[in-house]
Design a protein around this motif. Structure first.
Motif, PDB file in Angstrom:
ATOM      1  N   LEU A 165      51.797  38.960  43.887  1.00  0.00           N
ATOM      2  CA  LEU A 165      50.482  39.618  43.883  1.00  0.00           C
ATOM      3  C   LEU A 165      49.365  38.581  43.871  1.00  0.00           C
ATOM      4  CD1 LEU A 165      50.709  42.544  41.284  1.00  0.00           C
ATOM      5  CD2 LEU A 165      50.340  42.745  43.737  1.00  0.00           C
ATOM      6  N   ASP A 166      48.506  38.627  44.854  1.00  0.00           N
ATOM      7  CA  ASP A 166      47.287  37.830  44.832  1.00  0.00           C
ATOM      8  C   ASP A 166      46.288  38.544  43.928  1.00  0.00           C
ATOM      9  OD1 ASP A 166      44.917  36.495  45.287  1.00  0.00           O
ATOM     10  OD2 ASP A 166      45.053  36.556  47.467  1.00  0.00           O
ATOM     11  N   VAL A 167      46.036  37.958  42.758  1.00  0.00           N
ATOM     12  CA  VAL A 167      45.166  38.626  41.780  1.00  0.00           C
ATOM     13  C   VAL A 167      43.734  38.089  41.853  1.00  0.00           C
ATOM     14  CG1 VAL A 167      47.056  39.204  40.229  1.00  0.00           C
ATOM     15  CG2 VAL A 167      45.861  37.015  39.940  1.00  0.00           C
ATOM     16  N   GLY A 168      43.421  37.335  42.889  1.00  0.00           N
ATOM     17  CA  GLY A 168      42.049  36.867  43.047  1.00  0.00           C
ATOM     18  C   GLY A 168      41.083  38.035  43.151  1.00  0.00           C
ATOM     19  N   GLY A 169      40.028  37.995  42.362  1.00  0.00           N
ATOM     20  CA  GLY A 169      39.017  39.050  42.412  1.00  0.00           C
ATOM     21  C   GLY A 169      39.360  40.288  41.616  1.00  0.00           C
ATOM     22  N   GLN A 170      40.461  40.250  40.850  1.00  0.00           N
ATOM     23  CA  GLN A 170      40.806  41.402  40.011  1.00  0.00           C
ATOM     24  C   GLN A 170      41.579  40.897  38.802  1.00  0.00           C
ATOM     25  OE1 GLN A 170      43.645  44.083  41.908  1.00  0.00           O
ATOM     26  NE2 GLN A 170      44.447  42.417  43.157  1.00  0.00           N
ATOM     27  N   ALA A 171      41.793  41.759  37.863  1.00  0.00           N
ATOM     28  CA  ALA A 171      42.551  41.383  36.666  1.00  0.00           C
ATOM     29  C   ALA A 171      43.490  42.535  36.316  1.00  0.00           C
ATOM     30  CB  ALA A 171      41.605  41.055  35.519  1.00  0.00           C
TER      31      ALA A 171
ATOM     32  N   HIS B 298      41.871  34.761  32.852  1.00  0.00           N
ATOM     33  CA  HIS B 298      42.224  35.635  33.968  1.00  0.00           C
ATOM     34  C   HIS B 298      43.699  36.040  33.876  1.00  0.00           C
ATOM     35  CE1 HIS B 298      42.523  36.147  38.646  1.00  0.00           C
ATOM     36  NE2 HIS B 298      42.438  37.306  38.032  1.00  0.00           N
ATOM     37  N   GLU B 299      44.558  35.076  33.588  1.00  0.00           N
ATOM     38  CA  GLU B 299      45.987  35.373  33.444  1.00  0.00           C
ATOM     39  C   GLU B 299      46.220  36.353  32.298  1.00  0.00           C
ATOM     40  OE1 GLU B 299      50.182  33.199  32.188  1.00  0.00           O
ATOM     41  OE2 GLU B 299      48.553  31.970  33.006  1.00  0.00           O
TER      42      GLU B 299
ATOM     43  N   LEU C  99      44.250  38.622  31.043  1.00  0.00           N
ATOM     44  CA  LEU C  99      43.808  39.970  31.397  1.00  0.00           C
ATOM     45  C   LEU C  99      44.783  40.634  32.366  1.00  0.00           C
ATOM     46  CD1 LEU C  99      39.978  39.335  31.814  1.00  0.00           C
ATOM     47  CD2 LEU C  99      41.104  40.586  29.959  1.00  0.00           C
ATOM     48  N   ALA C 100      45.247  39.874  33.350  1.00  0.00           N
ATOM     49  CA  ALA C 100      46.195  40.438  34.317  1.00  0.00           C
ATOM     50  C   ALA C 100      47.508  40.821  33.624  1.00  0.00           C
ATOM     51  CB  ALA C 100      46.449  39.440  35.442  1.00  0.00           C
ATOM     52  N   ARG C 101      47.949  39.978  32.707  1.00  0.00           N
ATOM     53  CA  ARG C 101      49.179  40.294  31.967  1.00  0.00           C
ATOM     54  C   ARG C 101      49.006  41.539  31.096  1.00  0.00           C
ATOM     55  NH1 ARG C 101      53.425  36.655  31.441  1.00  0.00           N
ATOM     56  NH2 ARG C 101      53.151  34.631  32.474  1.00  0.00           N
ATOM     57  N   LEU C 102      47.823  41.715  30.497  1.00  0.00           N
ATOM     58  CA  LEU C 102      47.573  42.908  29.690  1.00  0.00           C
ATOM     59  C   LEU C 102      47.755  44.176  30.528  1.00  0.00           C
ATOM     60  CD1 LEU C 102      44.467  41.868  27.545  1.00  0.00           C
ATOM     61  CD2 LEU C 102      46.751  42.481  26.692  1.00  0.00           C
ATOM     62  N   GLY C 103      47.240  44.124  31.759  1.00  0.00           N
ATOM     63  CA  GLY C 103      47.405  45.274  32.648  1.00  0.00           C
ATOM     64  C   GLY C 103      48.867  45.542  32.967  1.00  0.00           C
TER      65      GLY C 103
ATOM     66  N   GLY D 233      56.044  35.266  36.439  1.00  0.00           N
ATOM     67  CA  GLY D 233      55.369  33.991  36.601  1.00  0.00           C
ATOM     68  C   GLY D 233      53.903  34.197  36.905  1.00  0.00           C
ATOM     69  N   ALA D 234      53.119  33.150  36.703  1.00  0.00           N
ATOM     70  CA  ALA D 234      51.682  33.178  36.999  1.00  0.00           C
ATOM     71  C   ALA D 234      51.304  31.832  37.598  1.00  0.00           C
ATOM     72  CB  ALA D 234      50.872  33.469  35.743  1.00  0.00           C
ATOM     73  N   LEU D 235      50.855  31.848  38.847  1.00  0.00           N
ATOM     74  CA  LEU D 235      50.586  30.618  39.585  1.00  0.00           C
ATOM     75  C   LEU D 235      49.087  30.351  39.647  1.00  0.00           C
ATOM     76  CD1 LEU D 235      53.019  31.247  42.612  1.00  0.00           C
ATOM     77  CD2 LEU D 235      53.508  30.136  40.421  1.00  0.00           C
ATOM     78  N   PRO D 236      48.631  29.252  39.061  1.00  0.00           N
ATOM     79  CA  PRO D 236      47.216  28.903  39.168  1.00  0.00           C
ATOM     80  C   PRO D 236      46.804  28.679  40.623  1.00  0.00           C
ATOM     81  CG  PRO D 236      48.313  27.583  37.481  1.00  0.00           C
ATOM     82  CD  PRO D 236      49.387  28.285  38.230  1.00  0.00           C
TER      83      PRO D 236
END
Length: 437
Positions: A123-129, A161-162, A164-168, A178-181
């Motif tokens: 998932l490209d999470v750029g611009g969202q969380a 950002h990571e 917040l995305a993980r909370l969702g 995984g979470a890629l910077p």
């Protein structure tokens, strides 16, 4: 015997970084001592060559639109000796054709379901969380029979950002593997048909090693391995049979688009593959039964092909008594001329009357079903072939007799029928399989 455990690496859309993730995982897991078998869902020549470079094992395409169950089983059997299977999806996970073909719609989800592979969604999470979780949840619930193993968050901007995305994802009940910077240097070079070829990359080994180190730092490899599922293998049928005993196969940066399962089938049946390079002005083997020119990038090397006198003379000599066949770029090279993007006209082999141009690009993309109006190497009149078309050239002249009636995935006729003259045949579609039903 059961298949080794497997996973599908997919994404909501193209351009989200799944190929980078796939290559990094292949190399990192191989460095850990695993025999990792790569596959590619759908029609693609370029990604499998990168898979081979990353894993050390030949990658094979599995295509649920063009292949019947027996061929899918035969292709899947290439990985029976592996410790783990990783398959890369194409386009978005659920993207396929509108009308069901002989086997299916051709989506990566369909391949994953048929093979029993859980999906890792990049998932490209750029611009969202937190909103990324809604996207992931939709993909998880769209097809209840598909199992979503989890997600890899890509292009993460910061630790906050990571988080917040993980909370969702936690709220949605979706595992984060995984979470890629965000890193601008982790991009493979591209051109008009997608990525450049692996053989053209200035430092493919260094790039893949870099991806592997990056994935190792930011992805839970143990969780990836644990998410893989082991399922009974499809019953294997036969790989494609060879169209001749001794096949002179053009093989270089201009002519490289040959499906690995075809070559595997040809060799398994005892055919001899005799590679030669038109770009190096090599003639096909004089004692070959058939000359086969695959697709590729003749438009990038048109001047060298035009100047390859030994190649053209050898091709013409062979065509006097024995068959020659070209697919897409190979078909263009068999024609009279190719006009490059700058409007320069280059002489081609002249064995067919075809004239193509890249000066005004026209995009041709899609599955193709061809019913032969005349025989071509290995196939009789009336046989139906399945494949795909993918190029940007415009036909200016195609004066020879049509080779086939050609239809798109929905059954609508398309004008690119291929052509024939004497012993020479050519098509704009790349063959994947012959219909067996």
């Amino acid at each position: 015997m059961t298949n080794p455990p497997g996973l599908m690496i997919s994404a909501p859309a193209s351009g989200t970084g799944k190929t980078t993730v796939m290559l990094g995982l292949l190399r990192a897991l191989a460095e850990d001592g695993l025999a990792v078998q790569p596959f590619k869902s759908g029609p693609d020549y370029i990604d499998p060559a990168f898979h081979l470079a990353a894993s050390g094992r030949a990658s094979f395409n599995i295509d649920s639109w063009a292949m019947d169950d027996g061929l899918i089983g035969a292709v899947a059997a290439r990985g029976l000796d592996a410790d783990l299977v990783l398959a890369e999806g194409s386009m978005g996970l659920y993207d396929g054709v509108a009308t069901r073909g002989r086997a299916g719609f051709g989506s990566s989800a369909e391949t994953a379901i048929r093979m029993g592979w859980p999906v890792v969604l990049v998932l490209d999470v750029g611009g969202q969380a937190q909103s990324a979780a809604a996207v992931a949840l939709g993909f998880a619930q769209y097809a209840p029979e598909l199992r979503l193993a989890g997600v890899i968050l890509n292009r993460v901007a910061s630790p906050r950002h990571e988080r917040l995305a993980r909370l969702g994802m936690d709220k949605a009940g979706i595992a984060v593997l995984g979470a890629l910077p965000r890193r601008g240097d982790l991009v493979l070079p591209e051109r008009h048909l997608g990525l450049i070829q692996a053989i053209e990359h200035p430092d493919v080994e260094g790039a893949i090693a870099n991806y592997a180190a990056f994935l190792r730092d930011h992805v839970d490899l143990a969780a990836i391995r644990a998410a893989a599922a082991r399922t009974p293998p499809p019953k294997p049928g036969d790989l494609p049979r060879p169209p001749a005993q001794r096949i002179a196969l053009a093989r270089d940066a201009s002519f490289s688009f040959t499906y690995p399962h075809l070559l595997e089938g040809w060799r398994a049946a005892g055919a001899e593959i005799l590679p030669f390079s038109p770009l190096n002005d090599e003639a096909p083997a004089a004692d070959a039964d058939l000359v086969w020119l695959p697709g590729g990038y003749p438009e990038l090397h048109a001047g060298r092909i035009a100047a390859a006198e030994r190649f053209r003379a050898g091709l013409a000599s062979h065509a006097e008594t024995r068959p020659v066949h070209g697919e897409c770029g190979g078909y263009m090279a068999l024609g009279t001329a190719l006009i490059d993007k700058d409007g320069v006209r280059h002489r081609m082999a002249g064995l067919l009357g075809l004239v193509t141009s890249y000066e005004k690009r026209k995009f041709h993309l899609g599955y193709r079903r061809a019913v032969l109006k005349a025989a071509m190497p290995g196939f009789a009149v009336g046989r139906a072939l399945r494949g795909h078309e993918f190029h940007y050239s415009t036909i200016l002249e195609e004066p020879d007799a049509p080779l086939a009636e050609v239809f798109d995935a929905d059954g609508a006729p398309v004008p690119e029928t291929g052509s024939r003259r004497g012993t020479v045949t050519g098509t704009f579609f790349h063959m994947i399989a012959e219909e067996t039903e």
